[in-house]
Design a protein around this motif. Structure first.
Motif, short mmCIF file in Angstrom:
data_model
loop_
_atom_site.label_atom_id
_atom_site.label_comp_id
_atom_site.label_asym_id
_atom_site.label_seq_id
_atom_site.Cartn_x
_atom_site.Cartn_y
_atom_site.Cartn_z
N CYS A 2 13.01 -7.70 -1.60
CA CYS A 2 12.56 -7.50 -3.24
C CYS A 2 11.28 -8.18 -3.68
O CYS A 2 10.94 -9.33 -3.10
CB CYS A 2 13.45 -8.31 -3.89
N ASP A 3 10.64 -7.49 -4.32
CA ASP A 3 9.35 -8.08 -4.72
C ASP A 3 9.59 -7.73 -6.34
O ASP A 3 9.47 -6.67 -7.18
CB ASP A 3 8.06 -7.23 -4.42
N LEU A 4 9.64 -8.95 -7.06
CA LEU A 4 10.42 -9.14 -8.48
C LEU A 4 9.44 -8.27 -9.43
O LEU A 4 9.64 -7.42 -10.34
CB LEU A 4 10.26 -10.62 -8.99
N SER A 5 7.96 -8.18 -9.26
CA SER A 5 7.02 -7.54 -10.00
C SER A 5 7.29 -5.91 -10.14
O SER A 5 7.05 -5.17 -10.97
CB SER A 5 5.75 -7.62 -9.68
N ILE A 6 7.64 -5.60 -8.78
CA ILE A 6 7.80 -4.07 -8.56
C ILE A 6 9.46 -3.61 -8.85
O ILE A 6 9.55 -2.82 -9.60
CB ILE A 6 7.55 -3.60 -7.08
N CYS A 7 10.29 -4.41 -8.23
CA CYS A 7 11.73 -4.20 -8.45
C CYS A 7 12.38 -4.19 -9.61
O CYS A 7 13.47 -3.55 -9.78
CB CYS A 7 12.48 -4.96 -7.18
N THR A 8 11.78 -5.15 -10.53
CA THR A 8 12.51 -5.16 -11.92
C THR A 8 11.63 -4.43 -12.86
O THR A 8 12.07 -4.03 -14.01
CB THR A 8 12.53 -6.65 -12.35
N ALA A 9 10.48 -3.88 -12.51
CA ALA A 9 9.75 -3.03 -13.70
C ALA A 9 10.08 -1.63 -13.90
O ALA A 9 9.99 -1.10 -15.06
CB ALA A 9 8.42 -2.97 -13.04
N SER A 10 10.99 -0.98 -12.83
CA SER A 10 11.38 0.45 -13.25
C SER A 10 12.50 0.76 -12.28
O SER A 10 12.85 0.02 -11.43
CB SER A 10 10.34 1.37 -12.85
N LYS A 11 13.22 1.60 -12.86
CA LYS A 11 14.45 2.23 -12.08
C LYS A 11 14.09 3.02 -10.89
O LYS A 11 13.27 4.31 -11.55
CB LYS A 11 15.51 2.81 -13.04
N PRO A 12 14.67 2.81 -9.85
CA PRO A 12 14.34 3.81 -8.82
C PRO A 12 15.49 4.81 -8.80
O PRO A 12 16.30 4.99 -9.33
CB PRO A 12 14.79 2.96 -7.38
N VAL A 13 14.82 6.15 -8.61
CA VAL A 13 15.53 7.32 -8.16
C VAL A 13 15.38 7.86 -6.92
O VAL A 13 14.92 7.34 -5.83
CB VAL A 13 14.98 8.47 -9.31
N LEU A 14 16.30 8.67 -6.52
CA LEU A 14 16.26 9.21 -5.27
C LEU A 14 15.12 10.00 -5.03
O LEU A 14 14.74 10.91 -5.81
CB LEU A 14 17.65 9.91 -4.89
N LYS A 15 14.37 9.69 -3.85
CA LYS A 15 13.09 10.44 -3.50
C LYS A 15 13.23 11.01 -1.92
O LYS A 15 13.82 10.22 -1.31
CB LYS A 15 12.09 9.48 -3.54
N GLU A 16 12.80 12.08 -1.73
CA GLU A 16 13.00 12.65 -0.45
C GLU A 16 11.93 11.83 0.39
O GLU A 16 10.57 11.88 0.24
CB GLU A 16 12.73 13.96 -0.29
N LYS A 17 12.53 11.11 1.61
CA LYS A 17 11.55 10.25 2.21
C LYS A 17 11.37 11.07 3.68
O LYS A 17 10.04 10.93 4.20
CB LYS A 17 12.36 9.06 2.79
N SER A 18 12.13 11.80 4.16
CA SER A 18 11.85 12.80 5.08
C SER A 18 12.72 13.90 4.81
O SER A 18 13.58 13.88 4.01
CB SER A 18 11.92 12.07 6.59
N ASN A 19 12.60 14.98 5.53
CA ASN A 19 13.37 16.06 5.36
C ASN A 19 14.70 16.09 5.07
O ASN A 19 15.33 15.69 6.30
CB ASN A 19 13.00 17.06 6.68
N GLY A 20 15.30 16.22 4.05
CA GLY A 20 16.45 16.19 3.66
C GLY A 20 17.01 14.55 3.43
O GLY A 20 18.34 14.47 3.26
N HIS A 21 16.28 13.77 3.73
CA HIS A 21 16.62 12.39 3.80
C HIS A 21 16.05 11.49 2.42
O HIS A 21 15.11 11.35 2.44
CB HIS A 21 16.42 11.66 4.86
N TYR A 22 17.04 11.26 1.47
CA TYR A 22 16.79 10.95 0.19
C TYR A 22 17.12 9.30 0.28
O TYR A 22 18.14 8.99 0.57
CB TYR A 22 17.36 11.44 -0.91
N SER A 23 16.18 8.62 -0.53
CA SER A 23 16.52 6.88 -0.92
C SER A 23 15.93 6.63 -2.20
O SER A 23 14.97 7.18 -2.36
CB SER A 23 16.00 6.35 0.60
#
Ligand SMILES: Nc1ncnc2c1ncn2[C@@H]1O[C@H](COP(=O)(O)OP(=O)(O)O)[C@@H](O)[C@H]1O
Ligand SMILES: [Mg+2]
Length: 315
Positions: A289-310
């Motif tokens: 966790c990096d508070l300045s990044i992790c509290t600033a916006s809500k993460p959504v699923l993004k494709e990190k590699s083919n068919g693999h979302y995080s």
């Protein structure tokens, strides 16, 4: 590929508190997808949304659940009742929620077959024996006259699964189907579900808090945390290269992956739905966790590699 079930942007509330956040996933025909995460993450609420068996106080504010192209959320209760126990079967953690203690196994199974198919008593009895054989119940003629309490937990779970087979369910939702069973029986029940998938092309949503259990069976995995999906991948990709810190923490807590080491359980517990957490809901427990990044916006699923979302703001 043919989609049998597709959940789109499902948002569920209890009063002002949100329990499911924009859930999206689908199951292709013949697929086994695991929905995994610690207890309290929203797995059962997702299952009950599909079955339309939510607690009365639950409100689906938006979203769609397509089954065979039809939005289940628009069906009349009568149509939904026809789907349940016919095309969609639920295998709950505790089989006694599906079995009636007052009737014999034979009565319940035969009655259920008659209600769903309209065949004669004798035809239904024959069918009952056929499906009990498929789920490997020994000594069937005798077992038909047993009451549920005369059977072990594993046998009761087999009976429930046989009911799904009798009505040729297209989708089986198994919500922690082996949690109440001991380890050797757990494997037998999972092997049985796997056989059903392979032999009949049945689509299975396997809900579990136990990644070790699902790793051997699921084709695809969705990881859930605090009412959100945080990672989605094929099982192969997921176990080779888990991306989300929550998934990694879950995997580190598996005994089978870490036999020599002391188990490292994840510190803390998932938040309740009343708890307000800015940004990523996992950040208070996350080692990256990096508070300045992790509290600033809500993460959504993004494709990190083919068919693999995080859904992680850091990794
Ligand atoms: N009837 C209810 N009223 C209020 N909160 C609920 C209700 N049912 C479930 N919840 C909350 O919703 C969250 C998800 O629950 P659930 O889907 O049962 O989790 P899981 O199956 O992953 O263990 C939990 O925090 C739980 O406390
Ligand atoms: Mg549950």
């Amino acid at each position: 590929m043919d989609k049998l079930l597709e959940i789109k942007n499902l948002n569920l509330f209890f009063g002002e508190y949100q329990a499911l956040y924009g859930i999206n996933f689908s199951l292709n025909k013949g697929e086994m997808r695991a929905l995994a995460g610690e207890s309290g993450c929203g797995k059962t609420l997702t299952a009950m949304s599909i079955m339309r068996l939510l607690p009365k106080s639950a409100i689906i504010k938006s979203g769609e659940i397509f089954f065979d192209g039809e939005n289940l959320l628009n069906l009349k209760e009568k149509q939904m009742r026809e789907l349940r126990g016919n095309k969609i079967a639920l295998i709950p953690q505790d089989p006694m929620t599906s079995l009636n203690p007052l009737y014999t196994i034979g009565n319940q199974l035969i009655e259920s077959i008659r209600v769903h198919t309209g065949v004669s008593y004798h035809q239904a009895r024959r069918k009952a024996k056929e499906v009990l054989d498929l789920v490997k119940i020994p000594d069937i003629d005798n077992k038909l006259s047993y009451y549920p309490h005369e059977l072990s937990g594993g046998m009761k779970q087999r009976i429930i699964i046989s009911m799904a087979l009798a009505t040729k369910a297209e989708l089986i939702i198994a919500d922690e189907p082996t949690t109440a069973l001991d380890v050797t029986i757990q494997k037998q029940i999972m092997d049985l579900l796997d056989e059903i998938k392979k032999d009949f092309g049945t689509t299975i949503l396997l809900i579990s808090h136990d990644l070790a259990l699902v790793s051997n069976y699921a084709d695809n995995i969705s990881i859930m945390y605090a009412g959100q999906l945080v990672e989605e991948a094929t099982s192969e990709d997921f176990f080779k290269n888990p991306v989300h810190p929550y998934s990694n923490a879950l995997l580190r807590s598996l005994p089978s992956r870490n036999p020599a080491l002391k188990l490292k359980t994840i510190e803390g517990a998932p938040p309740s739905i009343q708890e307000e957490i800015n940004g990523c809901k996992f950040h208070p427990r996350c080692e990256f966790c990096d508070l300045s990044i992790c509290t600033a916006s809500k993460p959504v699923l993004k494709e990190k590699s083919n068919g693999h979302y995080s859904a992680c703001l850091i990794k």
